[in-house]
Motif scaffolding. Structure first.
Motif, short mmCIF file in Angstrom:
data_model
loop_
_atom_site.label_atom_id
_atom_site.label_comp_id
_atom_site.label_asym_id
_atom_site.label_seq_id
_atom_site.Cartn_x
_atom_site.Cartn_y
_atom_site.Cartn_z
N LEU A 303 0.95 -1.68 0.10
CA LEU A 303 0.38 0.05 0.00
C LEU A 303 1.31 1.32 0.13
CD1 LEU A 303 -2.87 -1.35 2.73
CD2 LEU A 303 -3.21 -0.27 -0.18
N ARG A 306 2.51 2.41 -3.44
CA ARG A 306 1.56 2.02 -4.68
C ARG A 306 1.56 2.76 -5.86
NH1 ARG A 306 -1.85 3.23 -0.88
NH2 ARG A 306 -3.37 5.35 -0.69
N HIS A 307 2.12 3.98 -5.30
CA HIS A 307 2.01 5.61 -5.70
C HIS A 307 3.84 5.40 -6.64
CE1 HIS A 307 -1.51 7.22 -5.09
NE2 HIS A 307 -1.53 7.45 -3.39
N GLU A 327 -7.10 -5.80 -2.55
CA GLU A 327 -7.07 -3.99 -2.21
C GLU A 327 -7.48 -3.24 -3.95
OE1 GLU A 327 -6.95 -2.38 -0.13
OE2 GLU A 327 -5.91 -3.06 2.34
N HIS A 328 -9.10 -3.23 -3.73
CA HIS A 328 -8.90 -3.08 -5.44
C HIS A 328 -8.86 -1.62 -5.29
CE1 HIS A 328 -10.69 -6.97 -5.49
NE2 HIS A 328 -11.56 -6.48 -4.56
N SER A 329 -8.95 -0.43 -4.89
CA SER A 329 -7.99 1.02 -5.04
C SER A 329 -6.77 1.09 -5.52
CB SER A 329 -8.79 2.09 -3.73
OG SER A 329 -9.31 2.98 -4.02
N ALA A 330 -6.14 0.53 -4.61
CA ALA A 330 -5.20 0.61 -4.43
C ALA A 330 -4.49 -0.39 -5.68
CB ALA A 330 -3.59 -0.27 -3.53
N ARG A 332 -6.46 0.12 -8.45
CA ARG A 332 -6.30 0.86 -9.77
C ARG A 332 -5.44 2.06 -9.74
NH1 ARG A 332 -11.56 -0.31 -8.72
NH2 ARG A 332 -11.64 1.36 -6.81
N ASP A 333 -4.79 2.28 -8.14
CA ASP A 333 -3.91 3.50 -8.12
C ASP A 333 -2.67 2.87 -9.32
OD1 ASP A 333 -4.78 5.16 -6.58
OD2 ASP A 333 -4.67 4.50 -4.69
N SER A 336 -3.27 2.77 -12.69
CA SER A 336 -3.32 4.39 -13.40
C SER A 336 -2.26 4.92 -12.74
CB SER A 336 -4.39 5.61 -12.52
OG SER A 336 -5.71 5.04 -12.07
#
Length: 438
Positions: A303, A306-307, A327-330, A332-333, A336
């Motif tokens: 987490l 992730r960026h 961790e679906h939101s992460a 997508r991060d 993206s």
């Protein structure tokens, strides 16, 4: 000017600094845990040790973390100031700093080329050769690694400084090209000449894995345990190879034991350690093994990272961990972030555009029909994400799984054919194919 034990000319006037620097270079060669301490000691004894500052800069960059780019740039600035105070430094120091400038600017390929060209008349000078080898490894530039190590072999003899370490690098470059007979011979000789040569030992383990010589590989790694278990986190990677060999025998409990005790004994933030853990757990999952809470143990680090798209190879392993954790939101991060990376400039931006983005979408389960039509191109361009054939095999298997899940039997067959050029048949691809047929 001083000529150190590894044939590098430096402008230091401190014998204490030079001894500590030589210890650091040996530590780099042998993957020893005290390398950083020795380098700090060299710079404490001589804050203007130009080669030491250059090595510090490269060491930060090779960790591929966004927050370490600034310290690398600071080391570069310090090296420049130190050279100015020493009448420009030695030619060797100038080449190291010139190469570091390119690496800080984001071009590992240019940095490696500057090292290779700068030491073309003395190719067996260990430190610049080793740094170039490491940079090309991160770029997936196997041809460059072999070209440079072959040039070294033209001047090589057993009485050279770092003879075993140099030969170990050549063994690895041979192995990455599938020249397994030559790689095995070179790697075994490297280890005999220099028992601390974990990289040469590592090269031979690759040979056994790729040839499907599982029992020989296990024996080789166990026999060399005294050497590689003394390494820094490279010991985790060597244990990873041992676990893969045991996985091929079906000894799942042994694999889990090796994972817990030797592959991931610490929850470290090093992308190489994460790559070991992620790819091994993924393989275990594909063979139907319950890995318990081991994925969740990586959640905090995944987490956090992730960026960070500094290195596409690292981002893709982080992505796979987040997919497994759910961790679906992460997820997508990361996808993206790689998509944004692909619109930029530089080496890793091109890797993201050519391979990283479509591969990320496939791993994330977000692929489009267009992504899936790129399977052949992904497989061909896969070396550009860096690492070894053995490390990239994780992505090859992930693409094979995607092809199987989408009913692309022709694509799955092509992947099998490409993969078979480098390695013997194994259980895991068979398992993926079997599941695809259900």
């Amino acid at each position: 000017m001083r000529l150190d034990a590894y044939n590098l000319s430096t402008s230091t006037v401190s014998a204490q600094a030079e001894r500590a620097f030589e210890e650091a270079v040996h530590g780099l060669a042998a993957h020893r845990a005290n390398t950083g301490i020795a380098l700090q000691a060299a710079l404490a004894a001589d804050p203007d040790h130009v080669a030491g500052l250059a090595l510090k800069g490269f060491a930060n960059l090779i960790l591929a973390r966004s927050e370490l780019i600034a310290p690398a740039a600071e080391a570069l600035a310090s090296a420049r100031r130190a050279m100015a105070r020493r009448d420009g430094g030695t030619r060797d120091e100038q080449i190291l700093v010139h190469a570091l400038e390119a690496a800080v600017d984001g071009s590992f390929a240019t940095a490696a080329q500057r090292l290779d060209d700068g030491f073309s008349e003395r190719p067996a000078t260990f430190l610049p050769f080793k740094i170039s080898h490491a940079l090309r490894f991160m770029l997936g530039d196997a041809s460059g690694m072999l070209a440079m190590s072959t040039r070294v072999m033209g001047d090589w003899s057993e009485d050279l400084p770092a003879a075993g370490f140099l030969l170990g690098c050549h063994a690895f470059a041979l192995e990455e090209h599938g020249f397994y007979d030559s790689a095995e011979v070179a790697g075994q000789l490297a280890v005999r000449l220099q028992p601390d040569d974990a990289w040469g030992l590592h090269a031979v383990s690759h040979v056994y894995e790729m040839r499907g010589k599982t029992s020989e590989g296990i024996a080789w790694l166990e026999d060399g345990r005294k050497s590689w278990s003394r390494c820094n986190n490279f010991s985790f990677h060597m244990a990873w190879h041992l676990a893969l060999l045991h996985l091929e025998t079906g000894a799942h409990e042994q694999v889990l034991k090796i994972y817990d005790e030797e592959v991931r004994p610490q929850q470290t933030d090093d992308f190489r350690d994460m790559a070991n853990a992620v790819s091994l757990l993924w393989r275990l999952n594909q063979t139907g093994v319950d890995v318990g809470s081991r994925w969740a143990d990586m959640a905090e680090i995944a987490l956090k990272r992730r960026h960070d798209t500094t290195l596409v190879f690292a981002s893709l392993h982080t992505l796979a961990a987040l997919v497994a954790i759910g961790e679906h939101s992460a997820v997508r991060d990361i996808v993206s972030g790689l998509e944004r990376k692909a619109t930029g400039d530089g080496e890793q931006a091109k890797v993201a555009a050519d391979v990283g983005v479509p591969l990320a979408r496939i791993i994330a389960g977000l692929s489009t029909a267009a992504d899936r039509r790129m399977l052949d191109r992904i497989v061909v361009d896969l070396p550009t994400i860096g690492g070894s054939n053995a490390q990239r095999d994780f992505f090859m298997l992930a693409v094979a799984k995607a092809a199987g899940n989408s009913g692309d039997s022709a694509g799955l067959s092509r992947i099998r054919n490409v993969r078979s050029r480098l390695r013997a048949e194994d259980r895991l691809l068979g398992s993926i194919e079997m599941r695809a047929a259900l």
